[in-house]
Design an enzyme around this catalytic site. Structure first.
Site: not given
Lengths: 148, 148
Positions: B57, B59, B87, B90
């Site tokens: 992801h 992040e 999410c 993260c």
């Protein structure tokens, strides 16, 4: 998907071997293996200090390594064995991975995902806890006793 | 730590540039930048398909990259700008990073960390939402419309 106690112990022993490697490097001693159709396809241990990276937990590395071996990002037919209950970060990663089953040794009463929200994991992901619990927990206790 | 609206918009535009790079690669269009003392020290966009890795992801990559630049694993004096609410994975990574502040564009009503547990983040981590919300959300809508 079923596994018997004998198998769980065997795979958890492999995760514990990973945890001991972390211990020997001065890392918080948590280890993991990913098993697919009875075969260990990935291993990982905590490397946050070595890699200077808070995301380098045993489980995160094992997820990435397993996907690499399988050639696909989903771990649908896999089981993760990890010595300590995953934190929310790792549980979130395991959710995205669509892993079938998670087997962990000792609970993490402070930072385990279940302290925050059991629903971080998919409801269909089977979770088994307490496999070789004493060995998994005592490695952590020994580590933090040394650090004090 | 304070930032004014102008600065927030500027940095979010940089995160949106990252998100557009993800879009152009056929990745779910989420982008992030990490800012330290006014300077962008790390950038990231979602690469889960390209890297065949659910942990890739925006992040997570930005956390790892920022720690690399700083030479230490904690992002204590940093702000993360991300186009969509993180999410649980993260958010968990951001907790471990000890980041000071998180600014996000649009809420993720299904998979945002706050749907699961707002306490995944440290209570001292400042959270600002709604910066350039429409632009951030419409990039996602456009992406999923194309996929259908």
């Amino acid at each position: 998907m079923t596994t018997n106690i004998l198998n769980d112990d065997y795979y958890m022993r492999q995760a514990l071997n990973e945890a001991r490697q972390a211990f020997d490097k001065g890392e918080v001693p948590i280890g993991a293996v990913v098993v697919c159709k009875g075969r260990i396809i990935a291993r990982g241990h905590n490397l946050t200090e070595t890699l200077t990276d808070v995301t380098a937990h045993a489980e995160m590395q094992a997820i990435t390594a397993a996907a690499n071996v399988l050639g696909g990002k989903y771990l649908t037919d896999c089981i993760l064995y990890v010595t300590i209950e995953p934190c929310p970060m790792c549980a979130g990663g395991l959710l995205w991975s669509q892993i079938s089953k998670i087997v962990y040794g000792a609970k993490d009463e402070k930072k385990g995902y279940s302290v925050f929200s059991p629903s971080i994991l998919h409801p269909k992901t089977e979770v088994v806890s307490g496999v070789m619990e004493d060995e998994c927990a005592s490695l952590m206790k020994e580590f933090f006793k040394q650090k004090r």
